[in-house]
Design an enzyme around this catalytic site. Structure first.
Site, PDB file in Angstrom:
ATOM      1  N   CYS A  90       0.833  -1.202   0.000  1.00  0.00           N
ATOM      2  CA  CYS A  90       0.000   0.000   0.000  1.00  0.00           C
ATOM      3  C   CYS A  90       0.870   1.255   0.000  1.00  0.00           C
ATOM      4  CB  CYS A  90      -0.898  -0.012   1.247  1.00  0.00           C
ATOM      5  SG  CYS A  90      -1.883   1.472   1.455  1.00  0.00           S
TER       6      CYS A  90
ATOM      7  N   CYS B 161      -0.210   4.082   2.284  1.00  0.00           N
ATOM      8  CA  CYS B 161       0.125   3.870   3.704  1.00  0.00           C
ATOM      9  C   CYS B 161       1.611   4.090   3.963  1.00  0.00           C
ATOM     10  CB  CYS B 161      -0.213   2.439   4.128  1.00  0.00           C
ATOM     11  SG  CYS B 161      -1.789   1.837   3.531  1.00  0.00           S
ATOM     12  N   ASP B 162       2.457   3.559   3.102  1.00  0.00           N
ATOM     13  CA  ASP B 162       3.878   3.445   3.448  1.00  0.00           C
ATOM     14  C   ASP B 162       4.816   4.294   2.586  1.00  0.00           C
ATOM     15  OD1 ASP B 162       3.102   1.580   5.329  1.00  0.00           O
ATOM     16  OD2 ASP B 162       3.359  -0.118   3.981  1.00  0.00           O
TER      17      ASP B 162
END
Ligand code: NAP
Length: 320
Positions: A134, A137-138
């Site tokens: 993701c 997200c990261d």
């Protein structure tokens, strides 16, 4: 015969636990059949920095424990096992876990989806240590780093373009020389000077197990069979997602990819009394916070549904 509960929630991720929190606080005594491996996709992420309220970030598994504990505090009960079959043919609905049967007036399906994995043991070992599924997200953890995106669909193009905002260099590795992605998404990636392509190649191994974090990848050319190693600080696997819906496909309307279909602006499915929340019915947003929001919607929909049911029973009883 087991007691008939107000509501059973199937799934132990952000959507399921949030639905449990809200239904517990509405005195609906929810039973959460959370799965043997409860916690969902956040169990394979490390730091979560985009969930509002955790100003300093939080580890994915710790956050899911917090979600679970919060629902438990208000009386949610849990079965830490996998549902093996459901029977939605009549109310009360029946949910089976092996030979155990649970019955409820309403069911919330929140079984989520999972990112497809490459299937490498080194990929498993380095999850959360440079292997991610993701970019939203990261991505920010890879500022000025070199990252690889595996895949050739719209997700891969979108993730690569997003990652180019942070990373020094983004390498898209795709197993063919044609893309599944739409031409406009490919063109956008091609126009980005930070993005380069390695085509006709598969990731054969994620390197860095000894270092404890991703240091590179071994690629195999799908045409010549040659192997080569490239340096990288991270890899984003973007080869698609699969909704966890096998148990429900015979009962609930779903799209061609298996995602459950809910009515617009609602979590209602085609079966009255069965609701769906989170990634199991959302392949667009796929965030913990949107899944939690959707779990809230399902809990409120269940509350309203049960109140309507009670009202109907009272009216019928009064007219007899
Ligand atoms: P997808 O369209 O199924 O593409 C998956 C890609 O991963 C394909 O290129 C596939 O290669 C590759 N792949 C699959 N398994 C692999 C493996 N084991 N090893 C290496 N490569 C593998 O999935 P997606 O990109 O996640 O998109 C899913 C849906 O969401 C699509 O309908 C897409 O249009 C939509 N979406 C839209 C947007 C947007 O419009 N902004 C953004 C993201 C996603 P092959 O091509 O060789 O099969």
């Amino acid at each position: 015969m087991s007691q008939v509960r107000d509501v059973i929630i199937i799934g132990g991720g952000p959507a399921g636990y949030t639905a449990a929190l809200y239904t517990a606080r509405a005195n609906l005594n929810p039973l959460v059949i959370e799965g043997f491996n409860w916690g969902g996709q956040l169990m394979i992420t490390s730091d979560v920095e985009n969930y509002p309220g955790y100003a300093d970030g939080v580890l994915g598994p710790a956050m899911m424990s917090d979600f679970r504990r919060q629902a438990e505090r208000f009386g949610a009960e849990f079965v830490t096992d996998d549902v093996t079959s459901v029977d939605f043919s009549e109310r009360p609905f029946r949910v089976h876990v092996g030979s155990d049967e649970y019955r409820a007036e309403a069911v919330i399906v929140a079984t989520g989806a999972s990112a497809r994995q490459l299937g490498l043991s080194s990929e498993q070992t380095l999850q959360g240590r440079g292997v991610s599924y993701c970019a939203t997200c990261d991505g920010a953890f890879f500022r000025d780093k070199v990252v690889v995106v595996a895949g050739g669909g719209d997700s891969a193009m979108e993730e690569a373009t997003f990652l180019a905002r942070f990373a020094r260099r983004v390498v898209i590795v795709h197993r063919r020389d044609e893309f599944r992605a739409s031409p406009i998404m490919v063109d956008r990636a091609r126009a980005n000077e930070k993005i380069e392509f390695v085509l006709n190649a598969v990731v054969e191994e994620v390197l860095g197990e000894a270092a404890g974090h991703v240091t590179g990848l071994r690629l195999r050319d799908t045409v010549t069979g040659d192997a080569r190693e490239i340096e990288a600080d991270g890899i984003f696997v973007a080869i698609g997602h699969d909704p966890t819906t096998a148990l429900f496909l015979d009962w609930l309307d779903h799209d061609e990819q298996g995602y459950l279909v809910t009515e617009p602006r609602s979590t209602r499915t085609n079966i009255t009394g069965v609701f769906a929340a989170g990634d199991v019915q959302d392949h667009t947003y796929r965030q913990a916070v949107t899944a939690a929001g959707s779990g809230t919607m399902a809990a409120l929909d269940v509350q309203r549904y049960l109140e309507e049911q009670r009202h109907e029973r009272e009216v019928t009883a009064a007219s007899v």
